[in-house]
Design a protein around this motif. Structure first.
Motif, PDB file in Angstrom:
ATOM      1  N   ALA A  47       0.809  -1.222   0.000  1.00 36.22           N
ATOM      2  CA  ALA A  47       0.000   0.000   0.000  1.00 36.22           C
ATOM      3  C   ALA A  47       0.841   1.270   0.000  1.00 36.22           C
ATOM      4  CB  ALA A  47      -0.993   0.017   1.154  1.00 36.22           C
ATOM      5  N   MET A  48       2.151   1.146  -0.011  1.00 37.93           N
ATOM      6  CA  MET A  48       3.031   2.313  -0.113  1.00 37.93           C
ATOM      7  C   MET A  48       3.121   2.765  -1.569  1.00 37.93           C
ATOM      8  SD  MET A  48       7.128   2.448   0.754  1.00 37.93           S
ATOM      9  CE  MET A  48       6.913   2.598   2.528  1.00 37.93           C
ATOM     10  N   ALA A  49       3.247   4.055  -1.803  1.00 37.77           N
ATOM     11  CA  ALA A  49       3.445   4.548  -3.163  1.00 37.77           C
ATOM     12  C   ALA A  49       4.758   3.988  -3.710  1.00 37.77           C
ATOM     13  CB  ALA A  49       3.476   6.066  -3.174  1.00 37.77           C
ATOM     14  N   THR A  50       4.718   3.512  -4.952  1.00 43.07           N
ATOM     15  CA  THR A  50       5.925   2.937  -5.549  1.00 43.07           C
ATOM     16  C   THR A  50       7.054   3.959  -5.598  1.00 43.07           C
ATOM     17  OG1 THR A  50       4.583   1.428  -6.881  1.00 43.07           O
ATOM     18  CG2 THR A  50       6.843   1.783  -7.582  1.00 43.07           C
ATOM     19  N   ALA A  51       6.718   5.222  -5.829  1.00 47.80           N
ATOM     20  CA  ALA A  51       7.746   6.268  -5.882  1.00 47.80           C
ATOM     21  C   ALA A  51       8.495   6.351  -4.548  1.00 47.80           C
ATOM     22  CB  ALA A  51       7.103   7.615  -6.221  1.00 47.80           C
ATOM     23  N   GLN A  52       7.778   6.235  -3.439  1.00 41.99           N
ATOM     24  CA  GLN A  52       8.426   6.257  -2.128  1.00 41.99           C
ATOM     25  C   GLN A  52       9.261   4.995  -1.926  1.00 41.99           C
ATOM     26  OE1 GLN A  52       5.738   6.557   1.206  1.00 41.99           O
ATOM     27  NE2 GLN A  52       7.378   6.489   2.729  1.00 41.99           N
ATOM     28  N   ALA A  53       8.731   3.848  -2.377  1.00 41.90           N
ATOM     29  CA  ALA A  53       9.489   2.605  -2.264  1.00 41.90           C
ATOM     30  C   ALA A  53      10.807   2.701  -3.032  1.00 41.90           C
ATOM     31  CB  ALA A  53       8.654   1.437  -2.784  1.00 41.90           C
ATOM     32  N   ARG A  54      10.774   3.319  -4.191  1.00 42.94           N
ATOM     33  CA  ARG A  54      12.009   3.456  -4.985  1.00 42.94           C
ATOM     34  C   ARG A  54      13.035   4.312  -4.246  1.00 42.94           C
ATOM     35  NH1 ARG A  54      11.684   1.636 -10.233  1.00 42.94           N
ATOM     36  NH2 ARG A  54       9.597   1.363 -11.119  1.00 42.94           N
ATOM     37  N   ARG A  55      12.570   5.306  -3.511  1.00 41.19           N
ATOM     38  CA  ARG A  55      13.513   6.137  -2.749  1.00 41.19           C
ATOM     39  C   ARG A  55      14.128   5.341  -1.604  1.00 41.19           C
ATOM     40  NH1 ARG A  55       9.437  10.087  -3.817  1.00 41.19           N
ATOM     41  NH2 ARG A  55       8.426   9.674  -1.807  1.00 41.19           N
ATOM     42  N   LEU A  56      13.320   4.501  -0.972  1.00 46.07           N
ATOM     43  CA  LEU A  56      13.814   3.704   0.151  1.00 46.07           C
ATOM     44  C   LEU A  56      14.711   2.562  -0.294  1.00 46.07           C
ATOM     45  CD1 LEU A  56      10.523   3.462   2.258  1.00 46.07           C
ATOM     46  CD2 LEU A  56      12.541   4.833   2.793  1.00 46.07           C
ATOM     47  N   CYS A  57      14.353   1.953  -1.432  1.00 44.25           N
ATOM     48  CA  CYS A  57      15.086   0.766  -1.891  1.00 44.25           C
ATOM     49  C   CYS A  57      15.277   0.854  -3.412  1.00 44.25           C
ATOM     50  CB  CYS A  57      14.296  -0.487  -1.509  1.00 44.25           C
ATOM     51  SG  CYS A  57      15.195  -2.040  -1.745  1.00 44.25           S
ATOM     52  N   PRO A  58      16.183   1.708  -3.853  1.00 42.32           N
ATOM     53  CA  PRO A  58      16.342   1.943  -5.301  1.00 42.32           C
ATOM     54  C   PRO A  58      16.866   0.741  -6.075  1.00 42.32           C
ATOM     55  CG  PRO A  58      18.074   3.059  -4.053  1.00 42.32           C
ATOM     56  CD  PRO A  58      17.091   2.552  -3.052  1.00 42.32           C
ATOM     57  N   ASN A  59      17.511  -0.201  -5.396  1.00 39.86           N
ATOM     58  CA  ASN A  59      18.115  -1.337  -6.099  1.00 39.86           C
ATOM     59  C   ASN A  59      17.216  -2.563  -6.172  1.00 39.86           C
ATOM     60  OD1 ASN A  59      20.550   0.066  -6.570  1.00 39.86           O
ATOM     61  ND2 ASN A  59      21.272  -0.431  -4.501  1.00 39.86           N
ATOM     62  N   ALA A  60      15.972  -2.438  -5.705  1.00 45.87           N
ATOM     63  CA  ALA A  60      15.047  -3.571  -5.785  1.00 45.87           C
ATOM     64  C   ALA A  60      14.594  -3.786  -7.217  1.00 45.87           C
ATOM     65  CB  ALA A  60      13.832  -3.322  -4.886  1.00 45.87           C
ATOM     66  N   ALA A  61      14.114  -4.987  -7.494  1.00 48.71           N
ATOM     67  CA  ALA A  61      13.467  -5.274  -8.776  1.00 48.71           C
ATOM     68  C   ALA A  61      11.997  -4.899  -8.648  1.00 48.71           C
ATOM     69  CB  ALA A  61      13.608  -6.749  -9.129  1.00 48.71           C
ATOM     70  N   TYR A  62      11.531  -3.977  -9.485  1.00 46.34           N
ATOM     71  CA  TYR A  62      10.139  -3.522  -9.461  1.00 46.34           C
ATOM     72  C   TYR A  62       9.400  -4.175 -10.620  1.00 46.34           C
ATOM     73  CZ  TYR A  62      11.391  -0.250  -5.844  1.00 46.34           C
ATOM     74  OH  TYR A  62      11.815   0.289  -4.649  1.00 46.34           O
ATOM     75  N   LEU A  63       8.429  -5.023 -10.301  1.00 44.78           N
ATOM     76  CA  LEU A  63       7.773  -5.865 -11.294  1.00 44.78           C
ATOM     77  C   LEU A  63       6.270  -5.660 -11.293  1.00 44.78           C
ATOM     78  CD1 LEU A  63       9.599  -9.229 -10.471  1.00 44.78           C
ATOM     79  CD2 LEU A  63      10.304  -7.487 -12.139  1.00 44.78           C
ATOM     80  N   HIS A  64       5.663  -5.761 -12.475  1.00 40.45           N
ATOM     81  CA  HIS A  64       4.211  -5.796 -12.581  1.00 40.45           C
ATOM     82  C   HIS A  64       3.707  -7.155 -12.088  1.00 40.45           C
ATOM     83  CE1 HIS A  64       2.969  -2.171 -14.766  1.00 40.45           C
ATOM     84  NE2 HIS A  64       4.181  -2.194 -15.267  1.00 40.45           N
ATOM     85  N   PRO A  65       2.522  -7.178 -11.461  1.00 40.73           N
ATOM     86  CA  PRO A  65       1.966  -8.475 -11.032  1.00 40.73           C
ATOM     87  C   PRO A  65       1.631  -9.367 -12.217  1.00 40.73           C
ATOM     88  CG  PRO A  65       0.824  -6.630  -9.967  1.00 40.73           C
ATOM     89  CD  PRO A  65       1.657  -6.056 -11.071  1.00 40.73           C
ATOM     90  N   ARG A  66       1.687 -10.666 -11.993  1.00 44.74           N
ATOM     91  CA  ARG A  66       1.259 -11.658 -12.992  1.00 44.74           C
ATOM     92  C   ARG A  66       0.143 -12.478 -12.352  1.00 44.74           C
ATOM     93  NH1 ARG A  66       5.997 -15.160 -14.966  1.00 44.74           N
ATOM     94  NH2 ARG A  66       6.530 -15.224 -12.761  1.00 44.74           N
ATOM     95  N   PHE A  67      -1.059 -11.903 -12.329  1.00 46.16           N
ATOM     96  CA  PHE A  67      -2.148 -12.502 -11.584  1.00 46.16           C
ATOM     97  C   PHE A  67      -2.558 -13.872 -12.106  1.00 46.16           C
ATOM     98  CE2 PHE A  67      -2.772  -8.052 -10.290  1.00 46.16           C
ATOM     99  CZ  PHE A  67      -2.820  -8.226  -8.926  1.00 46.16           C
ATOM    100  N   SER A  68      -2.388 -14.106 -13.380  1.00 50.04           N
ATOM    101  CA  SER A  68      -2.776 -15.422 -13.891  1.00 50.04           C
ATOM    102  C   SER A  68      -1.942 -16.517 -13.232  1.00 50.04           C
ATOM    103  CB  SER A  68      -2.617 -15.478 -15.412  1.00 50.04           C
ATOM    104  OG  SER A  68      -1.281 -15.198 -15.798  1.00 50.04           O
TER     105      SER A  68
END
Length: 469
Positions: A47-68
């Protein structure tokens, strides 16, 4: 199944194992759906804004969900739970209550622990990700036990130890205690479960009202008689998208709503349902949110009927100053359809509703045509260059299966690996319109024939949680 989406992605992508992974909308207005434990160390949470997450952890892999893929794994887990008992109450894709007594399991601690341990082994063997199990005499305590068991563990709350366990816990531990209730209790000097019980039922009723106060007192004293309900009937079906840039063009707004209406009807049909009330949701540039609804003469699963209703509802909404989010929902669900024959006739004559937005739907990538996340589908195919979203499954004519690491400036970077690859795969870059590169289907986490509930299987890293009562 704690960190479910992220743990599935780590299991599916050898190069991401042990590294921070964030799943959700990756655009400027995206929201985190799930963060792996490695990302949570940096303060990233759902529930955190992705922009804030990128500031906290810039080296993470940011992926779109694959709900199927997540749905496939969820279905497998729910099937395993169904073998334990006829009473399984799914709460979401990644969590469920199970009434073991209804399944004939002996009530001794040793017996239920053995069932829980076998369930954990079966989940890993069948899905490639692990699960945490909480066992107790009630739903509330089983939920608490499963939280304590994470990740990849099992906790049994022994009869007679409930109050000792609950006492020091914060009052937010109790189901139904949200921020507003917690604040009301805090102002009264109540912070823990033990303090809630000590306050007494009369005081809680005075603070919170009769129903809420009485229920809270019962739970705080360890009494939870809520049954495990096997059928939880959905009350509505809805979809929504947040857009990377505010929409100001009225025609674009109409087209996006028509596309959302089609997506909503697809979900409705997948569930074998129809609906009577159509709802639109419009969040404007200033975050003010409007909803409008229309009740039809009978339940329908006809996309033309829903699109026409959506178009009528939009007529009463001013979108000139910008729209950041749109949604379409259908409620008043039924198991049968009473078609609106007049609307069907108008559609057949070509004079009803907005134009249909044609295109190819690729389920499971976590974004709709506007792009910042919030839906679970990719934009429809159309003219112009193809878009490649991080985490998307692809197939290359020469290099085989892989997934998109990123794209930009006319190029797309792909890592070629499969869940059972022994080492991280090689990375290659292509032009975004390379004809040899195509969208692929999610690859199963286990190599075909590797195992299942009755075999050992090939265990891949991951974590999850299944709550048993």
């Amino acid at each position: 199944m704690d960190a479910f989406y992220a743990s599935v992605e780590q299991a599916a992508k050898p190069s991401l194992r042990g590294k921070p992974v964030v799943v959700g909308g990756v655009g400027p207005r995206g929201v985190v759906a799930t963060a792996s434990y490695e990302a949570r160390v940096f303060g990233v949470h759902s529930a955190m804004a992705t922009a804030q997450a990128r500031r906290l952890c810039p080296n993470a892999a940011y992926l779109h969900p694959r709900f199927s893929l997540y749905r496939q794994i969820s279905d497998t887990v729910m099937e395993l739970l169904g073998r334990l008992s006829p009473l399984v109450e799914p709460l979401s894709l990644d969590e469920a209550f199970v009434d073991l007594e209804a399944g004939g399991v002996e009530g001794s601690s040793a017996a239920v622990r053995a069932v829980g341990e076998k369930l954990r082994r079966d989940i890993r063997a069948a899905t490639g990700v692990s699960g945490s199990v909480g066992l107790a005499g009630s739903k509330m305590l089983a939920k608490i036990a499963s939280e304590q068991a994470k990740p990849d563990g099992l906790v049994v709350i022994e009869p007679g130890t409930e109050l000792e366990l609950l006492g020091p816990m914060p009052v937010r531990t109790i189901p139904g205690v949200g921020p507003a209730t917690a604040e009301a209790l805090r102002r009264a000097g109540i912070h823990t479960v033990a303090e809630t019980a000590e306050a007494g039922e009369a005081e809680l009723v005075r603070l919170l009202g009769k129903a809420h106060g009485a229920s809270l007192y019962a739970l705080a004293t360890g009494r939870d008689d809520r049954p495990v309900v096997a059928e939880r009937d959905a009350k509505s079906v809805s979809v929504e998208d947040t857009f990377a840039e505010d929409l100001t063009d009225r025609t674009r707004v109409r087209m996006e709503l028509a596309r959302l209406a089609d997506r909503c009807v697809r979900r409705l049909r997948e569930a074998g349902r129809s609906g009577r009330t159509v709802v639109i949701k419009v969040r404007r540039y200033d975050f003010s949110t409007l909803t409008r609804s229309e009740t039809l003469r009978g339940p329908t699963d006809d996309p033309a009927v829903v699109r026409e209703a959506v178009a009528r509802l939009l007529e009463g909404v001013d979108t000139s100053e910008g729209v950041r989010l749109l949604g379409v929902g259908v409620s008043g669900l039924a198991d049968f359809t009473q078609e609106d024959l007049f609307a069907q006739a108008r559609a057949q004559e070509g004079d009803g509703g907005p134009a249909v937005v044609a295109g190819v739907d690729v389920d499971g990538a976590g974004v709709g045509a506007g792009g910042a996340g919030g839906g679970d589908e990719l934009p429809e195919a159309g003219p112009g260059p193809r878009q490649w979203f991080p985490g998307l499954d692809v197939v290359h004519a020469e290099f085989g299966r892989g997934w998109v690491q990123g794209s930009g400036l006319g190029r797309v970077t792909v890592r070629f690996e499969e869940p059972w690859s022994e080492v991280p795969g090689r990375v290659r870059t292509f032009a975004v319109d390379d004809p040899a590169l195509e969208v692929g289907e999610p690859v199963p986490l286990l190599r075909p024939g590797a195992g299942g509930p009755s075999g050992e299987g090939s265990a891949l890293p991951g974590e999850g949680g299944v709550t048993a009562a």
